[in-house]
Motif scaffolding. Structure first.
Motif, PDB file in Angstrom:
ATOM      1  N   VAL A   2     -28.057 -30.170  -5.539  1.00  0.00           N
ATOM      2  CA  VAL A   2     -27.803 -31.594  -5.735  1.00  0.00           C
ATOM      3  C   VAL A   2     -26.356 -31.876  -5.345  1.00  0.00           C
ATOM      4  O   VAL A   2     -25.441 -31.181  -5.791  1.00  0.00           O
ATOM      5  CB  VAL A   2     -28.046 -32.003  -7.199  1.00  0.00           C
ATOM      6  CG1 VAL A   2     -27.678 -33.471  -7.404  1.00  0.00           C
ATOM      7  CG2 VAL A   2     -29.499 -31.763  -7.587  1.00  0.00           C
ATOM      8  N   GLN A   3     -26.164 -32.867  -4.525  1.00  0.00           N
ATOM      9  CA  GLN A   3     -24.806 -33.310  -4.181  1.00  0.00           C
ATOM     10  C   GLN A   3     -24.561 -34.662  -4.820  1.00  0.00           C
ATOM     11  O   GLN A   3     -25.422 -35.549  -4.758  1.00  0.00           O
ATOM     12  CB  GLN A   3     -24.631 -33.373  -2.674  1.00  0.00           C
ATOM     13  CG  GLN A   3     -24.645 -31.994  -2.017  1.00  0.00           C
ATOM     14  CD  GLN A   3     -24.365 -32.051  -0.527  1.00  0.00           C
ATOM     15  OE1 GLN A   3     -24.769 -32.985   0.147  1.00  0.00           O
ATOM     16  NE2 GLN A   3     -23.665 -31.047  -0.018  1.00  0.00           N
ATOM     17  N   ALA A  23     -23.973 -41.412  -6.676  1.00  0.00           N
ATOM     18  CA  ALA A  23     -25.168 -41.269  -5.844  1.00  0.00           C
ATOM     19  C   ALA A  23     -25.492 -39.792  -5.669  1.00  0.00           C
ATOM     20  O   ALA A  23     -24.605 -38.992  -5.340  1.00  0.00           O
ATOM     21  CB  ALA A  23     -24.933 -41.924  -4.490  1.00  0.00           C
ATOM     22  N   ALA A  24     -26.744 -39.454  -5.882  1.00  0.00           N
ATOM     23  CA  ALA A  24     -27.174 -38.059  -5.799  1.00  0.00           C
ATOM     24  C   ALA A  24     -28.099 -37.852  -4.622  1.00  0.00           C
ATOM     25  O   ALA A  24     -28.923 -38.714  -4.295  1.00  0.00           O
ATOM     26  CB  ALA A  24     -27.882 -37.670  -7.087  1.00  0.00           C
ATOM     27  N   ILE A  70     -23.865 -46.198 -20.000  1.00  0.00           N
ATOM     28  CA  ILE A  70     -24.399 -45.358 -18.931  1.00  0.00           C
ATOM     29  C   ILE A  70     -25.839 -45.780 -18.660  1.00  0.00           C
ATOM     30  O   ILE A  70     -26.587 -46.115 -19.579  1.00  0.00           O
ATOM     31  CB  ILE A  70     -24.316 -43.858 -19.297  1.00  0.00           C
ATOM     32  CG1 ILE A  70     -24.666 -42.989 -18.092  1.00  0.00           C
ATOM     33  CG2 ILE A  70     -25.166 -43.529 -20.517  1.00  0.00           C
ATOM     34  CD1 ILE A  70     -24.376 -41.499 -18.319  1.00  0.00           C
ATOM     35  N   SER A  71     -26.214 -45.779 -17.394  1.00  0.00           N
ATOM     36  CA  SER A  71     -27.583 -46.115 -17.016  1.00  0.00           C
ATOM     37  C   SER A  71     -27.925 -45.356 -15.739  1.00  0.00           C
ATOM     38  O   SER A  71     -27.045 -44.784 -15.094  1.00  0.00           O
ATOM     39  CB  SER A  71     -27.744 -47.619 -16.812  1.00  0.00           C
ATOM     40  OG  SER A  71     -26.902 -48.078 -15.765  1.00  0.00           O
ATOM     41  N   ARG A  72     -29.198 -45.364 -15.392  1.00  0.00           N
ATOM     42  CA  ARG A  72     -29.612 -44.677 -14.171  1.00  0.00           C
ATOM     43  C   ARG A  72     -30.759 -45.428 -13.521  1.00  0.00           C
ATOM     44  O   ARG A  72     -31.540 -46.114 -14.194  1.00  0.00           O
ATOM     45  CB  ARG A  72     -30.004 -43.230 -14.456  1.00  0.00           C
ATOM     46  CG  ARG A  72     -31.235 -43.042 -15.299  1.00  0.00           C
ATOM     47  CD  ARG A  72     -31.406 -41.580 -15.689  1.00  0.00           C
ATOM     48  NE  ARG A  72     -31.614 -40.733 -14.528  1.00  0.00           N
ATOM     49  CZ  ARG A  72     -31.414 -39.404 -14.547  1.00  0.00           C
ATOM     50  NH1 ARG A  72     -30.993 -38.816 -15.648  1.00  0.00           N
ATOM     51  NH2 ARG A  72     -31.640 -38.687 -13.447  1.00  0.00           N
ATOM     52  N   ASN A  77     -31.707 -42.878  -6.971  1.00  0.00           N
ATOM     53  CA  ASN A  77     -30.958 -41.622  -7.149  1.00  0.00           C
ATOM     54  C   ASN A  77     -29.513 -41.887  -7.549  1.00  0.00           C
ATOM     55  O   ASN A  77     -28.577 -41.266  -7.026  1.00  0.00           O
ATOM     56  CB  ASN A  77     -30.986 -40.781  -5.870  1.00  0.00           C
ATOM     57  CG  ASN A  77     -32.267 -39.999  -5.703  1.00  0.00           C
ATOM     58  OD1 ASN A  77     -33.254 -40.270  -6.378  1.00  0.00           O
ATOM     59  ND2 ASN A  77     -32.274 -39.046  -4.780  1.00  0.00           N
ATOM     60  N   THR A  78     -29.325 -42.810  -8.470  1.00  0.00           N
ATOM     61  CA  THR A  78     -27.973 -43.222  -8.830  1.00  0.00           C
ATOM     62  C   THR A  78     -27.834 -43.350 -10.342  1.00  0.00           C
ATOM     63  O   THR A  78     -28.740 -43.835 -11.019  1.00  0.00           O
ATOM     64  CB  THR A  78     -27.615 -44.568  -8.162  1.00  0.00           C
ATOM     65  OG1 THR A  78     -27.741 -44.431  -6.742  1.00  0.00           O
ATOM     66  CG2 THR A  78     -26.189 -44.975  -8.484  1.00  0.00           C
TER      67      THR A  78
END
Length: 125
Positions: A2-3, A23-24, A70-72, A77-78
């Motif tokens: 994962v980057q 961003a992943a 925090i949220s996703r 992918n963020t």
């Protein structure tokens, strides 16, 4: 693998707001719990916030509780960190991190498998 790439840092006055993004890469982002940490000059890296893989659970350091969120968005992918009522003591490099399984808890930096390069947040008084 994962980057992670953080963005959104900058200079803001005390009392202001910023939103950090991380961003992943990779198709397995939704399997990872995510955390935000920060490190001020001369200080150790400290936990800020974390969110479970599903987004159903979130955790905060006492120093940011009630001010940061925090949220996703797993479709993008963020992971985000909304920071409000910023204080000069929030000044630090902010890092996002990913962990597949945290045995000892999401607040421990040593639990995380992947880290971003960091983004600078500076809060002026």
């Amino acid at each position: 693998q994962v980057q992670l790439v953080e963005s959104g840092g900058g200079l803001v006055q005390a009392g202001g707001s910023l939103r950090l993004s991380c961003a992943a890469s990779g198709r397995t982002f939704s399997s990872y719990s995510m955390g935000w940490f920060r490190q001020a000059p001369g200080k150790e890296r400290e936990f800020v916030a974390a969110i479970s893989w599903s987004g159903g659970s979130s955790y905060y350091a006492d120093s940011v509780k009630g001010r940061f969120t925090i949220s996703r968005d797993n479709a993008k992918n963020t992971v985000y960190l909304q920071m409000s009522s910023l204080k000069p003591e929030d000044t630090a490099v902010y890092y996002c991190a990913a962990v597949l399984r945290a045995v000892l808890g999401l607040a421990r930096a040593s639990e995380y498998d992947y880290w971003g390069q960091g983004t600078q947040v500076t809060v002026s008084s």
